[in-house]
Design a protein around this motif. Structure first.
Motif, short mmCIF file in Angstrom:
data_model
loop_
_atom_site.label_atom_id
_atom_site.label_comp_id
_atom_site.label_asym_id
_atom_site.label_seq_id
_atom_site.Cartn_x
_atom_site.Cartn_y
_atom_site.Cartn_z
N GLU A 1 5.68 4.84 -9.92
CA GLU A 1 5.46 3.49 -9.40
C GLU A 1 6.49 2.54 -9.98
OE1 GLU A 1 1.54 1.48 -9.49
OE2 GLU A 1 0.77 3.53 -9.45
N PRO A 2 7.13 1.73 -9.15
CA PRO A 2 8.18 0.84 -9.67
C PRO A 2 7.58 -0.33 -10.44
CG PRO A 2 7.81 0.42 -7.35
CD PRO A 2 6.95 1.59 -7.70
N LYS A 3 8.31 -0.77 -11.46
CA LYS A 3 7.84 -1.93 -12.23
C LYS A 3 8.56 -3.19 -11.82
CE LYS A 3 6.20 0.80 -16.00
NZ LYS A 3 6.65 2.03 -15.28
N PHE B 1 -2.39 0.81 -4.31
CA PHE B 1 -2.04 -0.58 -3.99
C PHE B 1 -1.26 -1.15 -5.16
CE2 PHE B 1 -2.94 -5.11 -4.57
CZ PHE B 1 -2.46 -5.60 -3.37
N MET B 2 -0.17 -1.85 -4.86
CA MET B 2 0.53 -2.55 -5.95
C MET B 2 0.96 -3.93 -5.51
SD MET B 2 4.24 -0.78 -6.20
CE MET B 2 4.72 0.39 -4.95
N ASN C 1 5.75 3.54 1.33
CA ASN C 1 5.22 2.20 1.07
C ASN C 1 5.03 1.42 2.37
OD1 ASN C 1 5.52 2.24 -1.93
ND2 ASN C 1 7.66 2.53 -1.35
N TYR C 2 4.10 0.48 2.31
CA TYR C 2 3.82 -0.33 3.51
C TYR C 2 3.41 -1.71 3.02
CZ TYR C 2 2.21 -0.88 8.40
OH TYR C 2 2.06 -1.26 9.70
N VAL C 3 4.17 -2.73 3.39
CA VAL C 3 3.77 -4.10 3.05
C VAL C 3 2.75 -4.53 4.10
CG1 VAL C 3 4.52 -6.48 2.79
CG2 VAL C 3 5.99 -4.63 2.00
N TYR D 1 0.87 -1.17 0.00
CA TYR D 1 0.00 0.00 0.00
C TYR D 1 0.91 1.22 0.00
CZ TYR D 1 -3.68 -3.28 0.81
OH TYR D 1 -4.55 -4.31 0.65
N PHE D 2 0.59 2.17 -0.83
CA PHE D 2 1.50 3.33 -0.89
C PHE D 2 0.73 4.64 -0.94
CE2 PHE D 2 1.09 4.30 -5.44
CZ PHE D 2 0.63 3.10 -5.95
N ASN D 3 1.46 5.69 -0.57
CA ASN D 3 0.89 7.02 -0.51
C ASN D 3 1.28 7.76 -1.79
OD1 ASN D 3 0.40 9.75 -0.02
ND2 ASN D 3 0.70 9.51 2.19
#
Lengths: 411, 295
Positions: A156-158, A280-281, A257-259, A143-145
């Motif tokens: 956003e990272p791929k 969310f990613m 980011n938060y796992v 989850y990210f801000n």
């Protein structure tokens, strides 16, 4: 006049019948550990069940979530209810081994659950039998801000390399790249699980949690080597804070980011985040080409071996396993139904993303470190993960300690 | 029967009066001690069958880093907790004055002992909390970087002990305050006539009279240090990575916590803790015995 008499008789008969029904109601005692929102959802579900089965009265006895983990051991042996909440995977193994849970394979058989709950069947099966019914699960992921991403000027990272290079930029902007709160230990295990699943894949991760792989193995070190790349960018002092405190950091934009598990969305939103700011990613790919595996802990309901009203308890299990019941409960709670014929609330982007992510996870679905590994190993492991995130230089000592624990625990 | 009763009444009556207490003590203290010892030779998860292990639990204990961490922390607790004895004395002497409103000050000083340990633990964990804690911000203001006491394995035990000392000092203080009430004024006066003042007065005149209070203060402090469980549980849960565990907490963790249920191993830790306590307890009992027989 005749009509009136008929009416009263009908009323009388109806009244008599209803009191008779009341008198004959069979009680199903159900011990659970719900927080307020899921509790309301379950009460609604029970009301539906009772409406369909007026001769059954389900009495829900709700426990405090943490206290339940201790209480269940007492009530299973001393005063068993007819239904009890618990978890899938290795977490239910001690109760199955001790003969405290009842084999409910016949419920699976009679209701075709092997098909409709196929995704969770493996985690409900011990010795070829099913020991409970899963009714919900939730995905883990990042989850990210989005505001923090904007503030640091980051996309956003791929893949993992991009995630790591993002971390450097976040660090330059004074934002924690990854946050967590490991006071209660388990949030750290979420990070480990993903590092492990992405570095070495599902089968390997399952072998590790099943004790088949030495913790001093080179492949374990590979996992930690990847983890070490982001270790400097994880919130300092995470060992002193709870996961909710870390959630506050994400909400305030102090962390990017938060796992976490999907249950945290409610907390993020209470803090003021919206579908526009909370992203969310899927955890990015580390080893290219690995079949993507995900983490989705499953919550379950079981029938204790000492249950008095087994027949009605099984009816309830079949009801909870049904597509409609799971749709209803999970929409209220904001989680994912296990039944493949259920529908997901399409208004909730996190659920939609999670459902999509899990249904395309070809690698497999892990429960969670403390459900896949036996309890003692989970505890030792989670302490090791916490220590690693604070003092990565202790890695060799940590792994040796875990290896020692493994040799003792999986005898 | 009645002749028998008359003959032995004086010998039997005390036992009859003691019986309720003794039976309770037997059921809730003595028997469980032996049960724990018995259990420590088994492997048992609290649900299934017990397996006899012999001394295996103890062998594992000798080789267990976490056990040594807990043992070391217990020693630190014991040593640092002793600070509460002189500190309590100091405050007691300071408060033993006749000034208007002294009762209010006394109750304020006694206040931390009245509130629950759980509340003390919560207050101190907020005090130390990173980002918003008062202590954290003070350190940050003074040195530039804040220290989260409860996240640092080096400081965490000291941080918890500091929290424990707060109510413990109050407890010791109240013991000394009552002791000071019983200090004989004539002796103080005589000492004053002989020219004793300040430290000399305290050391040679006051302290000897406070010996019973000191004894009790030391006893409750030792016991308090050895059974320090609630603060550890509330403030850190034994963390970070188990570095603030003490024996009583480790015992609970192994036997009863979410990831534990190794009843045998927990019992083995309990036996070790009991052995350590026994050293102190027999010391105290021996001293009390000696005092009473001397009289």
């Amino acid at each position: 006049m005749v009509r009136f008499a008929k009416g009263t008789t009908a009323l009388m008969v109806a009244l008599l019948l209803s009191t008779a029904a009341n008198a004959q109601q069979r009680v199903v005692k159900y011990n659970a550990d719900y927080d307020p929102i899921p509790l309301a959802a379950m009460e609604a579900l029970i009301a539906d069940f009772e409406a369909a089965n007026p001769d059954i009265d389900v009495q829900l006895n709700n426990f405090d979530h943490e206290g339940y983990k201790t209480a269940i051991r007492n009530f299973l042996t001393a005063d068993a209810p007819d239904l009890a909440n618990w978890y899938a995977g290795n977490r239910m193994a001690p109760f199955v081994a001790a003969g405290q849970f009842m084999d409910v394979s016949d419920v699976w058989e009679a209701n075709g659950l092997g098909d409709s709950l196929a995704s969770a069947k493996a985690s409900m099966t011990i010795d070829g039998k099913q020991w409970g019914v899963p009714y919900t699960y939730y995905q883990w992921g990042i989850y990210f801000n989005r505001d923090a991403y904007k503030a640091a000027g980051v996309e956003e990272p791929k893949n993992w390399d991009e995630f790591v290079s993002n971390c450097e930029k976040f660090s330059a902007a004074g934002i924690d790249c990854l946050t967590t709160g490991t006071k209660a230990l388990w949030p750290g295990a979420g990070i480990f699980d993903y590092m492990s699943l992405r570095t070495n894949g599902y089968e390997w991760h399952m072998d590790l949690t099943a004790g088949k792989i030495a913790w001093t193995d080179q492949k374990v070190k590979d996992v930690f080597a990847q983890w070490a790349r982001i270790q400097p960018y994880i919130t300092k002092n995470h060992a002193a804070i709870d996961w909710q405190d870390a959630a506050a950091l994400l909400v305030q934009g102090k962390a990017a980011n938060y796992v976490m598990g999907n249950f945290a969305v409610g907390t993020f939103k209470e803090g003021g985040m919206t579908n526009d700011t909370l992203g969310f990613m899927v955890f990015p790919e580390i080893t290219p080409g690995l079949a993507r595996a995900e983490e989705a802990p499953t919550d379950t309901i079981h029938i204790p071996a000492g249950a008095k009203n087994v027949e009605d308890a099984k009816k309830f299990l079949a009801f909870v396993a049904s597509a409609d019941a799971q749709t209803k409960w999970n929409n209220a709670q904001g989680q994912l139904p296990v039944n493949k014929n259920s529908t997901v609330n399409s208004e909730d982007p996190y659920l939609v993303a999670g459902f999509e992510m899990l249904s395309t996870a070809t690698g497999g679905i892990a429960q969670f470190f403390d459900r896949d590994a036996p309890a003692e190993m989970a505890k030792a492991g989670m302490e090791g993960f916490q220590e690693f995130m604070v003092k990565p230089e202790n890695l060799d000592a940590i792994l040796e300690r875990l290896e020692k624990a493994r040799q003792r625990i999986y005898k | 029967m009645s002749a028998n009763w008359k003959a032995n009444q004086r010998r039997l009556a005390p036992w009859l009066f003691l019986a309720p207490g003794l039976i309770m003590f037997l059921i809730y203290v003595i028997i469980p001690i032996f049960q724990s010892m018995w259990l420590s030779f088994y492997d048992w998860d609290g649900l299934g069958a017990k397996t006899w292990l012999g001394l295996e639990n103890y062998r594992e204990l000798v080789d267990d880093d976490a056990f040594y961490t807990s043992l070391k922390n217990n020693v630190i607790w014991l040593l640092l907790y002793m600070i509460s004895v002189p500190a309590g004395l100091l405050i007691a002497i300071f408060l033993n004055q006749t000034i208007g409103g002294m009762r209010l000050y006394k109750s304020l000083f006694f206040f931390p002992f009245v509130i629950s340990q759980v509340v003390v633990g919560l207050m101190f964990s907020w005090f130390y909390a990173p980002n918003f804690g008062l202590f954290y911000n003070l350190i940050e203001w003074a040195t530039g970087t804040g220290i989260a006491i409860l996240a640092e394995d080096k400081y965490v035990t000291y941080g918890i002990i500091a929290a424990g000392l707060w109510p413990q000092i109050a407890y010791v203080m109240i013991l000394y305050l009552t002791g000071l009430n019983n200090v004989a004024p004539d002796q103080v006066e005589a000492a004053r006539l002989d020219g004793a003042r300040g430290w000399k007065m305290l050391w040679y005149v006051i302290l000897p009279q406070l010996r019973p209070a000191t004894f009790i203060a030391v006893v409750v402090t030792v016991i308090g240090a050895l059974r320090s469980f609630d603060l550890v549980s509330i403030m850190t849960d034994g963390g970070p990575y188990g570095s603030s565990r003490v024996l009583s907490f480790y015992m609970y963790e192994q036997a009863l916590s979410e990831y534990g249920y190794r009843m045998g191993y927990g019992a083995a830790i309990a036996v070790v803790l009991f052995a350590i306590m026994m050293v102190f307890i027999s010391g105290f009992i021996w001293k009390m015995w000696r005092d009473e027989t001397e009289r």
